[in-house]
Design a protein around this motif. Structure first.
Motif, PDB file in Angstrom:
ATOM      1  N   LYS A   1     -16.957 -31.740 -40.786  1.00 17.16           N
ATOM      2  CA  LYS A   1     -18.351 -31.907 -41.210  1.00 17.16           C
ATOM      3  C   LYS A   1     -18.514 -31.495 -42.676  1.00 17.16           C
ATOM      4  CE  LYS A   1     -21.475 -30.616 -38.298  1.00 17.16           C
ATOM      5  NZ  LYS A   1     -22.328 -29.719 -37.476  1.00 17.16           N
ATOM      6  N   TRP A   2     -18.937 -32.469 -43.507  1.00 16.90           N
ATOM      7  CA  TRP A   2     -19.335 -32.152 -44.880  1.00 16.90           C
ATOM      8  C   TRP A   2     -20.747 -31.601 -44.815  1.00 16.90           C
ATOM      9  CZ3 TRP A   2     -23.263 -33.251 -48.254  1.00 16.90           C
ATOM     10  CH2 TRP A   2     -23.031 -32.954 -49.598  1.00 16.90           C
ATOM     11  N   ASN A   3     -20.923 -30.374 -45.309  1.00 20.45           N
ATOM     12  CA  ASN A   3     -22.225 -29.717 -45.169  1.00 20.45           C
ATOM     13  C   ASN A   3     -22.523 -28.974 -46.458  1.00 20.45           C
ATOM     14  OD1 ASN A   3     -24.550 -28.507 -44.305  1.00 20.45           O
ATOM     15  ND2 ASN A   3     -23.622 -27.367 -42.620  1.00 20.45           N
ATOM     16  N   ASN A   4     -23.406 -29.558 -47.290  1.00 19.00           N
ATOM     17  CA  ASN A   4     -23.777 -28.954 -48.565  1.00 19.00           C
ATOM     18  C   ASN A   4     -25.295 -28.848 -48.641  1.00 19.00           C
ATOM     19  OD1 ASN A   4     -23.282 -27.766 -50.994  1.00 19.00           O
ATOM     20  ND2 ASN A   4     -22.705 -29.635 -52.071  1.00 19.00           N
ATOM     21  N   ASP A   5     -25.791 -28.147 -49.630  1.00 18.49           N
ATOM     22  CA  ASP A   5     -27.250 -28.007 -49.750  1.00 18.49           C
ATOM     23  C   ASP A   5     -27.929 -29.350 -49.959  1.00 18.49           C
ATOM     24  OD1 ASP A   5     -27.123 -25.321 -49.370  1.00 18.49           O
ATOM     25  OD2 ASP A   5     -27.047 -24.825 -51.506  1.00 18.49           O
ATOM     26  N   GLU A   6     -27.387 -30.171 -50.856  1.00 14.78           N
ATOM     27  CA  GLU A   6     -28.034 -31.441 -51.178  1.00 14.78           C
ATOM     28  C   GLU A   6     -27.010 -32.495 -51.590  1.00 14.78           C
ATOM     29  OE1 GLU A   6     -30.747 -30.592 -54.330  1.00 14.78           O
ATOM     30  OE2 GLU A   6     -32.426 -30.273 -52.973  1.00 14.78           O
ATOM     31  N   ILE A   7     -27.344 -33.751 -51.269  1.00 16.15           N
ATOM     32  CA  ILE A   7     -26.625 -34.890 -51.838  1.00 16.15           C
ATOM     33  C   ILE A   7     -27.432 -35.336 -53.054  1.00 16.15           C
ATOM     34  CG2 ILE A   7     -25.810 -37.235 -51.451  1.00 16.15           C
ATOM     35  CD1 ILE A   7     -25.631 -36.603 -48.487  1.00 16.15           C
ATOM     36  N   LYS A   8     -26.831 -35.218 -54.226  1.00 14.81           N
ATOM     37  CA  LYS A   8     -27.560 -35.460 -55.465  1.00 14.81           C
ATOM     38  C   LYS A   8     -27.587 -36.938 -55.838  1.00 14.81           C
ATOM     39  CE  LYS A   8     -28.310 -31.060 -56.514  1.00 14.81           C
ATOM     40  NZ  LYS A   8     -29.646 -30.483 -56.702  1.00 14.81           N
ATOM     41  N   LYS A   9     -28.454 -37.268 -56.788  1.00 16.35           N
ATOM     42  CA  LYS A   9     -28.554 -38.618 -57.326  1.00 16.35           C
ATOM     43  C   LYS A   9     -27.219 -39.013 -57.969  1.00 16.35           C
ATOM     44  CE  LYS A   9     -31.258 -41.413 -60.601  1.00 16.35           C
ATOM     45  NZ  LYS A   9     -31.716 -42.405 -59.602  1.00 16.35           N
ATOM     46  N   GLY A  10     -26.787 -40.244 -57.741  1.00 18.18           N
ATOM     47  CA  GLY A  10     -25.540 -40.735 -58.299  1.00 18.18           C
ATOM     48  C   GLY A  10     -24.320 -40.426 -57.451  1.00 18.18           C
ATOM     49  N   SER A  11     -24.532 -39.830 -56.307  1.00 13.92           N
ATOM     50  CA  SER A  11     -23.395 -39.491 -55.444  1.00 13.92           C
ATOM     51  C   SER A  11     -22.793 -40.738 -54.807  1.00 13.92           C
ATOM     52  CB  SER A  11     -23.837 -38.526 -54.340  1.00 13.92           C
ATOM     53  OG  SER A  11     -24.288 -37.300 -54.888  1.00 13.92           O
ATOM     54  N   ARG A  12     -21.520 -40.624 -54.469  1.00 13.00           N
ATOM     55  CA  ARG A  12     -20.820 -41.719 -53.815  1.00 13.00           C
ATOM     56  C   ARG A  12     -20.203 -41.228 -52.507  1.00 13.00           C
ATOM     57  NH1 ARG A  12     -20.568 -46.089 -56.817  1.00 13.00           N
ATOM     58  NH2 ARG A  12     -19.025 -47.038 -55.397  1.00 13.00           N
ATOM     59  N   LEU A  13     -20.098 -42.145 -51.576  1.00 11.64           N
ATOM     60  CA  LEU A  13     -19.444 -41.875 -50.292  1.00 11.64           C
ATOM     61  C   LEU A  13     -18.097 -42.587 -50.279  1.00 11.64           C
ATOM     62  CD1 LEU A  13     -19.435 -40.910 -47.275  1.00 11.64           C
ATOM     63  CD2 LEU A  13     -20.487 -43.122 -46.728  1.00 11.64           C
ATOM     64  N   VAL A  14     -17.034 -41.836 -49.952  1.00 12.99           N
ATOM     65  CA  VAL A  14     -15.691 -42.408 -49.861  1.00 12.99           C
ATOM     66  C   VAL A  14     -15.222 -42.319 -48.405  1.00 12.99           C
ATOM     67  CG1 VAL A  14     -13.286 -42.210 -50.572  1.00 12.99           C
ATOM     68  CG2 VAL A  14     -15.118 -41.789 -52.235  1.00 12.99           C
ATOM     69  N   ILE A  15     -14.877 -43.481 -47.839  1.00 16.90           N
ATOM     70  CA  ILE A  15     -14.362 -43.536 -46.466  1.00 16.90           C
ATOM     71  C   ILE A  15     -12.932 -44.052 -46.538  1.00 16.90           C
ATOM     72  CG2 ILE A  15     -14.650 -44.502 -44.154  1.00 16.90           C
ATOM     73  CD1 ILE A  15     -17.593 -44.901 -44.753  1.00 16.90           C
ATOM     74  N   ARG A  16     -12.013 -43.262 -46.077  1.00 17.55           N
ATOM     75  CA  ARG A  16     -10.601 -43.626 -46.114  1.00 17.55           C
ATOM     76  C   ARG A  16     -10.187 -44.332 -44.826  1.00 17.55           C
ATOM     77  NH1 ARG A  16     -10.993 -39.085 -49.292  1.00 17.55           N
ATOM     78  NH2 ARG A  16      -9.813 -39.219 -51.258  1.00 17.55           N
ATOM     79  N   PRO A  17      -9.014 -45.033 -44.842  1.00 17.04           N
ATOM     80  CA  PRO A  17      -8.529 -45.688 -43.618  1.00 17.04           C
ATOM     81  C   PRO A  17      -8.388 -44.690 -42.474  1.00 17.04           C
ATOM     82  CG  PRO A  17      -7.256 -46.417 -45.521  1.00 17.04           C
ATOM     83  CD  PRO A  17      -8.132 -45.295 -46.003  1.00 17.04           C
ATOM     84  N   GLY A  18      -8.841 -45.099 -41.302  1.00 17.27           N
ATOM     85  CA  GLY A  18      -8.767 -44.220 -40.137  1.00 17.27           C
ATOM     86  C   GLY A  18      -9.917 -43.244 -40.045  1.00 17.27           C
ATOM     87  N   GLN A  19     -10.984 -43.457 -40.848  1.00 16.57           N
ATOM     88  CA  GLN A  19     -12.148 -42.574 -40.816  1.00 16.57           C
ATOM     89  C   GLN A  19     -13.419 -43.368 -40.533  1.00 16.57           C
ATOM     90  OE1 GLN A  19     -12.466 -40.519 -44.565  1.00 16.57           O
ATOM     91  NE2 GLN A  19     -10.637 -39.256 -44.221  1.00 16.57           N
ATOM     92  N   ASP A  20     -14.356 -42.714 -39.860  1.00 14.74           N
ATOM     93  CA  ASP A  20     -15.746 -43.149 -39.776  1.00 14.74           C
ATOM     94  C   ASP A  20     -16.600 -42.054 -40.392  1.00 14.74           C
ATOM     95  OD1 ASP A  20     -14.980 -45.414 -38.451  1.00 14.74           O
ATOM     96  OD2 ASP A  20     -15.632 -44.738 -36.452  1.00 14.74           O
ATOM     97  N   ALA A  21     -17.733 -42.442 -41.026  1.00 17.22           N
ATOM     98  CA  ALA A  21     -18.663 -41.457 -41.606  1.00 17.22           C
ATOM     99  C   ALA A  21     -20.014 -41.590 -40.917  1.00 17.22           C
ATOM    100  CB  ALA A  21     -18.799 -41.671 -43.107  1.00 17.22           C
ATOM    101  N   ILE A  22     -20.553 -40.454 -40.443  1.00 14.01           N
ATOM    102  CA  ILE A  22     -21.830 -40.446 -39.746  1.00 14.01           C
ATOM    103  C   ILE A  22     -22.809 -39.585 -40.535  1.00 14.01           C
ATOM    104  CG2 ILE A  22     -23.015 -39.855 -37.598  1.00 14.01           C
ATOM    105  CD1 ILE A  22     -20.359 -40.183 -36.145  1.00 14.01           C
ATOM    106  N   PHE A  23     -23.912 -40.183 -40.994  1.00 13.64           N
ATOM    107  CA  PHE A  23     -24.955 -39.440 -41.697  1.00 13.64           C
ATOM    108  C   PHE A  23     -25.905 -38.838 -40.682  1.00 13.64           C
ATOM    109  CE2 PHE A  23     -23.434 -41.196 -45.528  1.00 13.64           C
ATOM    110  CZ  PHE A  23     -24.038 -40.515 -46.574  1.00 13.64           C
ATOM    111  N   MET A  24     -26.182 -37.537 -40.870  1.00 18.51           N
ATOM    112  CA  MET A  24     -27.110 -36.825 -39.999  1.00 18.51           C
ATOM    113  C   MET A  24     -28.189 -36.174 -40.853  1.00 18.51           C
ATOM    114  SD  MET A  24     -24.324 -35.059 -37.385  1.00 18.51           S
ATOM    115  CE  MET A  24     -25.623 -34.469 -36.303  1.00 18.51           C
ATOM    116  N   TYR A  25     -29.423 -36.298 -40.403  1.00 17.70           N
ATOM    117  CA  TYR A  25     -30.564 -35.758 -41.145  1.00 17.70           C
ATOM    118  C   TYR A  25     -31.464 -35.012 -40.161  1.00 17.70           C
ATOM    119  CZ  TYR A  25     -34.640 -35.593 -44.268  1.00 17.70           C
ATOM    120  OH  TYR A  25     -35.697 -35.182 -45.050  1.00 17.70           O
ATOM    121  N   ASN A  26     -31.671 -33.713 -40.417  1.00 20.81           N
ATOM    122  CA  ASN A  26     -32.464 -32.869 -39.510  1.00 20.81           C
ATOM    123  C   ASN A  26     -31.904 -32.900 -38.084  1.00 20.81           C
ATOM    124  OD1 ASN A  26     -34.239 -32.001 -41.524  1.00 20.81           O
ATOM    125  ND2 ASN A  26     -35.659 -33.698 -41.154  1.00 20.81           N
ATOM    126  N   GLY A  27     -30.565 -32.891 -37.975  1.00 17.45           N
ATOM    127  CA  GLY A  27     -29.921 -32.862 -36.667  1.00 17.45           C
ATOM    128  C   GLY A  27     -29.903 -34.188 -35.939  1.00 17.45           C
TER     129      GLY A  27
END
Length: 318
Positions: A25-51
């Protein structure tokens, strides 16, 4: 591992430094403007907001979060990054690869067996395969309270179920307790089915289960070896014949010796046949069945017979 530094975050990613992690779990205070998401082979990414799960992304690559990701999030559609503001969100990275895990019984499993009041103690070893099958169940049962989950965590759950399942499937339909390896595939399929049903409750599928070896107490193993040896001795003649033929095919010193022995045996057999033929030719009445003539001399004592039916000297029937 992909954590942002300073005020401006630019990459949300999971660099898999360990190959035994099922999710992180990537867990930081904030995702800032201009951020990028990188998904590598063999990965899924799930965005969670307020649980709450906002979106699941399976395509590998690098994506601009503001333009490529946010428009697909259920609660955050239309959200625009302010220059100094960001999104307080979590990103759960799932490892979608299949894992192969070694297992072994910690203690001997006592199987019910006739004549053994305490049961037959055995130990077993093998491997099982697992992978993530249900994202929502995994989040609901595990990921909501943990930052990562490993293969050892799954193995711990599997081992907690294994002993009773071994007893169930080995004892089923009267399996031969002293030759369990012969039924290992069937037993493994049954255990795999039951384990999968249980472990799927946390979103993990058991895709394979195999028993590679079964060990018995030393005294039981000695008895098994002795029985096998006695069975071999019961057909020792055939065993010797096969061993001699095999040695002759291989050649070399052993092959020449085997060939010499075979030649001696053949010579002895031919000699025996010649002796039988000689006895037959010397037997009383030999060679006379077709002519019916009386011999001129007694074949027993050599006295002249003069055409009599019996020898006048020794009484031999002619």
């Amino acid at each position: 591992m992909g954590l942002f530094g300073g005020q401006m975050a630019n990459v949300v990613e999971w660099q898999e430094y360990r190959d035994d992690v099922i999710f992180w779990k990537w867990n930081n205070d904030e995702i800032k403007k201009g951020s990028r998401l990188v998904i590598r082979p063999g990965q899924d990414a799930i965005f969670m907001y307020n649980g709450k799960v906002e979106g699941v992304f399976r395509d590998e690559g690098s994506f601009d979060i503001e333009s490529d990701i946010i428009p697909f999030l259920s609660s955050l559609k239309g959200f625009k990054f302010g220059f100094n503001s960001g999104i307080r969100a979590e990103v759960l990275f799932i490892n979608t690869k299949e894992f192969t895990v070694k297992w072994g019984t910690k203690n001997a499993v006592n199987l019910p067996a006739q004549g053994l009041p305490g049961g037959l103690p055995i130990r077993a070893f093998g491997v099982f395969n697992c992978k993530v099958a249900d994202h929502m169940a995994l989040i609901d049962k595990v990921a909501g309270i943990r930052n990562q989950y490993t293969v050892d965590d799954v193995k711990e759950r599997v081992m907690a179920q294994l002993d009773p399942l071994l007893m169930k499937w080995i004892s089923k339909e009267g399996k031969d307790m002293f030759n369990l390896q012969a039924n290992a595939s069937e037993i493994g399929r049954g255990i795999c089915m039951d384990l999968d049903m249980e472990i799927r409750r946390i979103g993990i599928a058991i895709t394979g289960f195999s028993i590679q070896s079964v060990s018995y107490p030393e005294e039981i193993q000695r008895m098994i070896n002795k029985t096998a040896s006695q069975s071999m001795v019961g057909d020792m003649g055939r065993y010797q014949q096969m061993a001699m033929a095999d040695s002759m095919e291989r050649g070399g010193a052993g092959g020449h010796m085997a060939a010499d022995m075979a030649g001696m045996q053949m010579g002895m057999m031919m000699g025996q046949q010649m002796m039988e033929q000689m006895k037959g030719s010397m037997a009383p009445g030999a060679g006379q069945g077709s002519t019916g003539k009386k011999p001129n001399f007694c074949p027993n004592c050599g006295t002249k017979t003069n055409g009599a039916n019996f020898c006048p000297n020794c009484g031999q029937k002619l």
